[in-house]
Design an enzyme around this catalytic site. Sequence first.
Site, PDB file in Angstrom:
ATOM      1  CB  CYS A 143      -7.958  36.593 -12.099  1.00 44.25           C
ATOM      2  SG  CYS A 143      -7.817  38.341 -11.681  1.00 44.25           S
ATOM      3  CE  LYS A 173      -3.832  37.493 -13.902  1.00 45.56           C
ATOM      4  NZ  LYS A 173      -4.774  38.390 -13.229  1.00 45.56           N
ATOM      5  CG  ASP A 204      -3.845  36.505 -10.420  1.00 46.80           C
ATOM      6  OD1 ASP A 204      -2.893  36.342 -11.211  1.00 46.80           O
ATOM      7  OD2 ASP A 204      -4.779  37.302 -10.657  1.00 46.80           O
TER       8      ASP A 204
END
Length: 222
Positions: free
Chosen positions: A162, A129, A24
């Site tokens: 995450c 995702k 990310d």
Amino acid sequence: MPVVDAKPYQYPFEPKTTALVVIDMQRDFVEPGGFGDSLGNDVARLTAIVPTVAELIGLCRRYGIRVIHTREAHRADLTDCPPAKLKRGNPALKIGDKGAMGRILIDGEPGNDIVPALAPIAGEIVIVKPGKGAFYATALGDILRLQGITHLLFAGVTTEVCVQTTMREANDRGYECLLVEDATESYFPQFKTAALEMIRAQGGIIGWTATCGEVAAALAAR
Ligand code: C5J
């Protein structure tokens, strides 16, 4: 075989069966005007690790370690976004609202792009995702299995959300996981410290940690 002088003990890995998962590193978390900013966070801490993540990606590319990128993103119609996630935190700008870099956390919007300094190159996989963990509702598990990957290096943001979620998912699936300490960051320094300690506690209950320099030294010495 390279062996990293990691914590809590040495981490041997074979580049051919190892992948780097960069979590990310997208504008929505790292730059002002994105999702992270809309939740009231100071994004400067995250921006600061971009050069180290770039160094790690370059290192992996040179030594034949597969690089996989992830982005947290939702469909434009939000049908993959649980209502609970949409409401959580009562942010100034919700997921799907129009922000400074387009609609917040929506696939294909400018803010959802990986920051230019870390852009994937041809052949690198990008996992899109909808959750915090990169295995949930994605093809990551199948891709790793089909590529014969057994070891995972982790980088990216945020350490305790995450990154840690994905590392725990990977650990439960049997992967040998190492988090690169200076290539991950949190909006909250105390959460980063705690996450690193949790991962390597009890003899590496989730995995190992080491610096980018320690991974580089292992690769250079093999
Ligand atoms: C968050 C992430 N913090 N990439 N996402 O919402 O850690």
